[in-house]
Write an enzyme that holds these catalytic residues in place. Structure first.
Site, PDB file in Angstrom:
ATOM      1  N   HIS A   1      61.881  -5.795 -31.232  1.00 34.85           N
ATOM      2  CA  HIS A   1      61.375  -5.030 -32.386  1.00 34.85           C
ATOM      3  C   HIS A   1      59.975  -5.463 -32.815  1.00 34.85           C
ATOM      4  CE1 HIS A   1      64.469  -2.271 -33.425  1.00 34.85           C
ATOM      5  NE2 HIS A   1      65.391  -3.178 -33.680  1.00 34.85           N
TER       6      HIS A   1
ATOM      7  N   HIS B   1      64.678   0.981 -30.613  1.00 38.75           N
ATOM      8  CA  HIS B   1      65.744   1.020 -29.619  1.00 38.75           C
ATOM      9  C   HIS B   1      65.422   2.116 -28.601  1.00 38.75           C
ATOM     10  CE1 HIS B   1      68.569  -0.600 -33.002  1.00 38.75           C
ATOM     11  NE2 HIS B   1      67.734  -1.502 -32.565  1.00 38.75           N
TER      12      HIS B   1
ATOM     13  N   ASP C   1      60.527   2.922 -35.825  1.00 40.13           N
ATOM     14  CA  ASP C   1      61.427   3.804 -35.074  1.00 40.13           C
ATOM     15  C   ASP C   1      60.690   5.046 -34.579  1.00 40.13           C
ATOM     16  OD1 ASP C   1      63.555   2.077 -35.596  1.00 40.13           O
ATOM     17  OD2 ASP C   1      63.897   3.025 -37.536  1.00 40.13           O
TER      18      ASP C   1
ATOM     19  N   LYS D   1      72.803 -11.113 -36.756  1.00 42.50           N
ATOM     20  CA  LYS D   1      73.797 -10.264 -36.076  1.00 42.50           C
ATOM     21  C   LYS D   1      75.235 -10.732 -36.319  1.00 42.50           C
ATOM     22  CE  LYS D   1      70.732  -7.568 -34.112  1.00 42.50           C
ATOM     23  NZ  LYS D   1      70.611  -6.115 -34.346  1.00 42.50           N
TER      24      LYS D   1
ATOM     25  N   SER E   1      72.787  -1.184 -33.715  1.00 47.13           N
ATOM     26  CA  SER E   1      73.776  -2.261 -33.653  1.00 47.13           C
ATOM     27  C   SER E   1      75.028  -1.959 -34.463  1.00 47.13           C
ATOM     28  CB  SER E   1      73.147  -3.572 -34.135  1.00 47.13           C
ATOM     29  OG  SER E   1      72.000  -3.848 -33.367  1.00 47.13           O
TER      30      SER E   1
ATOM     31  N   ASP F   1      72.349  -8.151 -27.524  1.00 40.95           N
ATOM     32  CA  ASP F   1      71.815  -7.131 -28.411  1.00 40.95           C
ATOM     33  C   ASP F   1      70.490  -6.595 -27.867  1.00 40.95           C
ATOM     34  OD1 ASP F   1      71.146  -5.727 -30.998  1.00 40.95           O
ATOM     35  OD2 ASP F   1      72.967  -6.814 -31.557  1.00 40.95           O
TER      36      ASP F   1
ATOM     37  N   ASP G   1      74.909  -3.574 -26.939  1.00 42.80           N
ATOM     38  CA  ASP G   1      75.224  -2.567 -27.962  1.00 42.80           C
ATOM     39  C   ASP G   1      74.286  -1.366 -27.934  1.00 42.80           C
ATOM     40  OD1 ASP G   1      73.077  -4.096 -28.769  1.00 42.80           O
ATOM     41  OD2 ASP G   1      73.711  -4.265 -30.862  1.00 42.80           O
ATOM     42  N   HIS G   2      73.105  -1.539 -27.347  1.00 40.22           N
ATOM     43  CA  HIS G   2      72.113  -0.453 -27.215  1.00 40.22           C
ATOM     44  C   HIS G   2      70.931  -1.048 -26.471  1.00 40.22           C
ATOM     45  CE1 HIS G   2      69.653  -2.456 -30.234  1.00 40.22           C
ATOM     46  NE2 HIS G   2      70.733  -2.539 -31.002  1.00 40.22           N
TER      47      HIS G   2
ATOM     48  N   ARG H   1      71.551   4.437 -42.918  1.00 39.19           N
ATOM     49  CA  ARG H   1      71.895   3.161 -42.296  1.00 39.19           C
ATOM     50  C   ARG H   1      71.913   2.071 -43.361  1.00 39.19           C
ATOM     51  NH1 ARG H   1      69.295   0.335 -36.942  1.00 39.19           N
ATOM     52  NH2 ARG H   1      69.554  -1.813 -37.629  1.00 39.19           N
TER      53      ARG H   1
ATOM     54  N   ASP I   1      66.951  -7.687 -28.910  1.00 42.74           N
ATOM     55  CA  ASP I   1      66.712  -6.708 -29.960  1.00 42.74           C
ATOM     56  C   ASP I   1      65.708  -7.202 -30.994  1.00 42.74           C
ATOM     57  OD1 ASP I   1      67.276  -4.156 -31.118  1.00 42.74           O
ATOM     58  OD2 ASP I   1      68.289  -5.209 -32.732  1.00 42.74           O
TER      59      ASP I   1
END
Length: 557
Positions: A432, A499, A169, A359, A79, A26, A469-470, A284, A428
């Site tokens: 963050h 991300h 973000d 996750k 994700s 991730d 996934d990203h 989301r 991930d």
């Protein structure tokens, strides 16, 4: 579908019966190496060795924008959409894109969800709660603007906005500008006779937007401000609130404490009361499920709500398909059916999936097309390893990578399953936090876990597919147009906690991989959705004809 319609044709050149491990790292993108690329800085010998397989056994695929169903190439992946694409094998319009369609066509105001809340607009207040930024991961400012305009045109006479500041973000500090833009829009509505104003606020990581039942206190702080009109800080204006709390408390946008806006008599301007309508505007799902439960469930014991107003509540989208939560929503979800997981189970593939709490839903619910539970409990087993709670992930950056890998190794060596699917969240979740040193540790931990899984695949003569996934951990700094790190006014680098738009790796290998299997040269524009057909081929099946094309071919030696 009839049982016969699930039957997949055999692949003409690839055998059945090999154990296939699908490992999703991730937040693990591919970017140029520098000191802000935690993956490059970290000691990651396993992932480095896979890269030596390029171009036949290692390549990059897109994990953002239109490749995962998002509106533009500026939309970073996440994700949820990433795992949807990995599992579904096709690209579905997602989150923001669905909302964009609904707003552009006006459909949103004709749908069941809006009709449900519309009944409150004559005599009650419309409350909009959500993340205020243009980050495009959880919400978008322009959608809120269109929703405000449309709601006013469709009879809303009194509107209250409960803002959650971002800084995760988008750049930290940008929330003041977003509040100023919103205030201008509300002023325009007031000129047209709509009583519209901001009623409360707080930072996204401290107010309302918790996920996975990590900390109900976050939701309670939001509830107290939004519903009860109670918060430790009271201001006459939201711009003043955000500026002052940032300055006085030295907090970032993400962690601004809850505040309420009060009138000249010190009375809160917009608590939620009986007869009101409430919409959570985020598209989301993950950080809306908990607040949705608080607004929706009659029986609720996570915190004392004090008051449970009789309101009409709708989400921008439905946030949990299995829980049917919320039961009313403004925009219909994509209908994801015939996922690769469902096909493979119908074709006898015994499937194991595992991650830790943060996750776990991604390798199960999102992978399976936003569907909870098993397709066939006799052939499937899903294991959730509890995540650390009550700490930020940079405190324990190794997270549960080792435990996930140990469990997966044990399952592979037991030979009870044909497919083992895991998510390693480290890159991930630690990325963050913006803590570069911790993220380097996190990347090494993920690499160690991959090694353990690949060693087990080696022992059983299996096949591995390693992907992501990203992006996230591969770039931890904001950059200007020419790629140079951006500095703040004190000359410090601006940390990137979001991300990225980077592509992600896909690597194949293992002793069970048939000779002559290699990545094709003719699918240059591949994305995550191409992985599903690839995995089906490695299980010895052809993918359905409407799936995105496989990444592999078999050349006769």
């Amino acid at each position: 579908m009839e049982t016969s319609q699930w039957k997949l044709p055999d692949h003409p050149k690839l055998p059945k019966g090999k154990t296939v491990a699908v490992v999703v790292l991730d937040g693990w993108g591919e970017a140029n190496a520098d000191q802000y690329n935690c993956i490059a800085v970290a000691d990651t010998p396993t992932m480095d060795s896979l890269k030596q397989g390029a171009p036949d056994k290692w390549r990059l695929v897109k994990a953002h924008g239109t490749a995962v169903g998002l509106p533009t190439e500026d939309d970073m992946g996440n994700s949820e959409v990433g795992h949807n694409a990995l599992g579904a094998g096709r690209i579905y319009a997602q989150g923001a894109k669905l909302v964009d369609f609904a707003l552009a066509s006006g459909k949103i105001f004709q749908g069941e969800g809006f009709k449900y809340i519309e009944e409150c607009l004559e005599n009650g207040t419309l409350h909009l709660i959500g993340l205020l930024s243009d980050g495009g991961v959880h919400s978008r400012l322009d959608q809120l603007q269109l929703l405000l305009k449309g709601a006013a045109e469709h009879g809303a006479k009194r509107i209250r906005v409960h803002i959650l500041t971002d800084g995760r973000d988008v750049l930290d500090g940008s929330s003041v500008g977003f509040v100023e833009i919103l205030e201008k829009d509300l002023e325009e509505l007031r000129k047209k006779g709509v009583d519209a104003q901001i009623a409360s606020g707080g930072g996204r990581m401290y107010v309302t937007m918790d996920r996975y039942e990590n900390d109900w206190g976050v939701v309670k702080r939001g509830w107290d401000a939004q519903v009860l009109g109670e918060a430790p800080y009271k201001f006459r204006s939201a711009v003043e609130a955000v500026k002052k709390l940032r300055e006085d408390l030295k907090v970032s946008d993400q962690y601004i404490p809850p505040f309420v806006i009060v009138d000249e008599n010190g009375k809160p301007v917009g608590p939620i009361v009986d007869g009101d309508a409430v919409v959570t505007i985020n598209f989301r799902a993950d950080r809306m499920v908990m607040v949705a439960k608080a607004f929706e469930y009659e029986n609720f014991d996570k915190f004392d709500r004090v008051r449970f107003p009789k309101i009409r509540y709708a989400g921008m989208l439905q946030y949990d398909g299995e829980l049917k939560l919320p039961s009313h929503y403004l925009v219909e979800p994509p209908e994801i059916e015939r996922t690769s997981g469902e096909y493979l189970v119908h074709n006898g593939i015994r499937t194991f999936a595992c991650s830790e709490t943060v996750k776990f839903g991604h390798v199960t619910f999102f992978w399976n097309g936003n569907r909870s539970g098993y397709f066939n409990p006799e052939l499937e087993e899903y294991v959730e390893i509890p995540s650390d709670s009550g700490i930020t992930f940079n405190v324990q950056p190794k997270m549960k990578a080792l435990e996930i890998a140990e469990k997966t190794r044990e399952v592979i060596l037991s030979r009870r399953f044909d497919q083992v699917r895991v998510n390693l969240p480290n890159g991930d979740m630690v990325g963050h936090t913006g803590d570069i040193e911790a993220t380097v540790v996190a990347c090494k931990a993920a690499d160690d876990a991959v090694k353990m899984i690949l060693d087990a695949i080696e022992q059983v003569g299996g096949i591995y597919v390693v992907t992501a996934d990203h992006g996230n951990a591969e770039d931890m700094v904001k950059r200007n147009k020419s790629g140079q790190p951006l500095l703040d006014k004190n000359g410090n680098i601006q940390i990137l906690t979001s991300h990225t738009l980077q592509p992600v790796p896909v690597a194949i290998g293992g002793p069970g991989l048939a000779p002559g299997v290699r990545f094709r040269k003719d699918v240059s524009k591949a994305g995550l959705a191409n992985v599903a057909a690839t995995v089906m081929n490695l299980h010895g099946f052809e993918a359905p004809s409407d799936y995105e094309p496989t990444l592999i071919e078999v050349i006769d030696n």
